[in-house]
Scaffold this motif. Structure first.
Motif, PDB file in Angstrom:
ATOM      1  N   GLU A  79       0.833  -1.215   0.000  1.00 40.03           N
ATOM      2  CA  GLU A  79       0.000   0.000   0.000  1.00 40.03           C
ATOM      3  C   GLU A  79       0.866   1.262   0.000  1.00 40.03           C
ATOM      4  O   GLU A  79       0.513   2.270  -0.618  1.00 40.03           O
ATOM      5  CB  GLU A  79      -0.961   0.015   1.202  1.00 40.03           C
ATOM      6  CG  GLU A  79      -2.019  -1.073   1.186  1.00 40.03           C
ATOM      7  CD  GLU A  79      -3.048  -0.925   0.059  1.00 40.03           C
ATOM      8  OE1 GLU A  79      -2.791  -0.208  -0.930  1.00 40.03           O
ATOM      9  OE2 GLU A  79      -4.106  -1.559   0.152  1.00 40.03           O
ATOM     10  N   HIS A  82       1.911   1.833  -3.502  1.00 41.55           N
ATOM     11  CA  HIS A  82       0.762   2.325  -4.290  1.00 41.55           C
ATOM     12  C   HIS A  82       0.594   3.827  -4.072  1.00 41.55           C
ATOM     13  O   HIS A  82       0.430   4.588  -5.025  1.00 41.55           O
ATOM     14  CB  HIS A  82      -0.554   1.642  -3.863  1.00 41.55           C
ATOM     15  CG  HIS A  82      -0.574   0.163  -4.062  1.00 41.55           C
ATOM     16  ND1 HIS A  82      -1.572  -0.641  -3.576  1.00 41.55           N
ATOM     17  CD2 HIS A  82       0.301  -0.668  -4.689  1.00 41.55           C
ATOM     18  CE1 HIS A  82      -1.329  -1.903  -3.899  1.00 41.55           C
ATOM     19  NE2 HIS A  82      -0.199  -1.943  -4.566  1.00 41.55           N
ATOM     20  N   HIS A 178      -1.516  -1.991  -9.802  1.00 41.52           N
ATOM     21  CA  HIS A 178      -2.204  -1.751  -8.527  1.00 41.52           C
ATOM     22  C   HIS A 178      -3.308  -2.793  -8.328  1.00 41.52           C
ATOM     23  O   HIS A 178      -3.438  -3.395  -7.257  1.00 41.52           O
ATOM     24  CB  HIS A 178      -2.774  -0.322  -8.522  1.00 41.52           C
ATOM     25  CG  HIS A 178      -3.248   0.138  -7.179  1.00 41.52           C
ATOM     26  ND1 HIS A 178      -3.505   1.445  -6.876  1.00 41.52           N
ATOM     27  CD2 HIS A 178      -3.527  -0.560  -6.043  1.00 41.52           C
ATOM     28  CE1 HIS A 178      -3.917   1.536  -5.617  1.00 41.52           C
ATOM     29  NE2 HIS A 178      -3.934   0.332  -5.103  1.00 41.52           N
ATOM     30  N   GLU A 182      -3.848  -5.518  -5.316  1.00 43.57           N
ATOM     31  CA  GLU A 182      -5.079  -5.489  -4.508  1.00 43.57           C
ATOM     32  C   GLU A 182      -5.688  -6.889  -4.444  1.00 43.57           C
ATOM     33  O   GLU A 182      -6.200  -7.302  -3.409  1.00 43.57           O
ATOM     34  CB  GLU A 182      -6.093  -4.500  -5.089  1.00 43.57           C
ATOM     35  CG  GLU A 182      -5.713  -3.038  -4.938  1.00 43.57           C
ATOM     36  CD  GLU A 182      -5.440  -2.631  -3.507  1.00 43.57           C
ATOM     37  OE1 GLU A 182      -6.163  -3.069  -2.598  1.00 43.57           O
ATOM     38  OE2 GLU A 182      -4.467  -1.874  -3.282  1.00 43.57           O
TER      39      GLU A 182
HETATM   40 FE   LIG Z   1      -3.599  -0.042  -2.891  1.00 46.27          FE
END
Ligand SMILES: [Fe+2]
Ligand SMILES: [Fe+2]
Length: 290
Positions: A79, A82, A178, A182
């Motif tokens: 994360e 990202h 991404h 996820e």
């Molecule tokens: Fe993410």
């Protein structure tokens, strides 16, 4: 690595470095409404992902499953990257005259920063009902939002319009990368929540709040960027709006989102019930940074 089952796999933190040179201003189907919907995500995701990291880290020490503990680390790492990569695109949006800081500041102030932010108010409110419930609720909201990112990811892979012909290739690569991660880490926050508190009401309440907050901010951001865009041909807006509605609501995206969103409300639901790991596996198969 496909979808992570927290009893076995350990997440990998990849560090790609995307190049955003020569991204056209309306980089999805030359449609500003579609483009600004995703541009809104470039702002909402980074602060949102920092919120996910804060929410799940609070429980990292209490988690007993050793692989889940490691996967919390991997989740936070993924994360974090990202957030960094989406934030890097803000420079391009700035050059395009879209003033991304204006919306980023609004989001940060109202949702996350200071005692009057939504995050602090929600924690305070739920702490009144029961000590510890505030943090559990932010974790539940995170699990709900992680379900959204996983099903949005699957929708992107299923959408036939999502090709290099219709979307600037460097942006599609960013979105697919991404989306793949996820899908890989979709069960981490869910499993932490299950270990912390297995209440169905808590899980569903978090999803309810996640739904209202996510779509409200994405909508505000989309309208903000449309208002800042000096290159919109307003005569074409009805056609752009029609394309946006038909693509998002009635296309493969809408179908995938609706089906998978409802499954979250099953009492015995688990993210790994949804078979989507192959999308991530196929995407990473030929990537040097994978
Ligand atoms: Fe993410
Ligand atoms: Fe995520």
């Amino acid at each position: 690595m496909e979808t992570v089952k927290n009893e076995e796999n350990i997440l990998k933190v990849r560090t790609p470095n995307f190049q955003f040179d020569e991204v056209p201003k309306h980089w999805i189907l030359n449609n500003p409404i579609l483009t600004h919907f995703i541009n809104s995500m470039h702002i909402v995701f980074p602060d949102g992902e920092k919120f996910f990291i804060r929410s799940v880290r609070k429980y990292a020490r209490d988690v007993k499953n050793p692989n889940l503990k490691k996967n919390i680390k991997g989740f936070c790492g993924q994360e974090g990257v990202h957030a960094r990569e989406h934030e890097r695109f803000w420079d391009v949006m700035q050059e395009q005259g879209l003033q991304p800081e204006g919306f980023a500041d609004f989001l940060h102030r109202t949702a996350f920063e200071g005692p009057k932010s939504l995050e602090k108010r929600l924690v305070k409110l739920f702490e009144r009902f029961s000590p510890g419930l505030g943090d559990k609720m932010t974790l539940s909201i995170t699990a709900g939002l992680e379900h959204y990112t996983a099903i949005l990811a699957q929708a992107l892979f299923r959408e036939p319009l999502a090709t290099n012909k219709n979307i600037a290739p460097q942006m599609l690569e960013l979105l697919h990368w991404h989306a793949s991660e996820e899908i890989e880490h979709k069960a981490v926050c869910f499993d932490v929540l299950k270990e912390v508190d297995d209440s169905y009401v808590l899980r569903i309440s978090g999803m309810g709040l996640a739904t209202v907050v996510l779509w409200s901010y994405l909508g505000i951001g989309q309208i903000y960027f449309i208002s800042k865009d000096k290159d919109i041909a307003y005569v074409k807006m009805p056609a752009h709006l029609y394309e946006f509605i038909t693509t998002i609501a009635f296309g493969e995206i809408g179908k995938t989102l609706a089906t998978n969103l409802l499954s979250y409300f099953r009492p015995d639901f688990h993210p790994n019930d949804i078979d989507d790991g192959h999308f991530a596996k196929e995407f990473f198969a030929d990537k040097s940074y994978a």
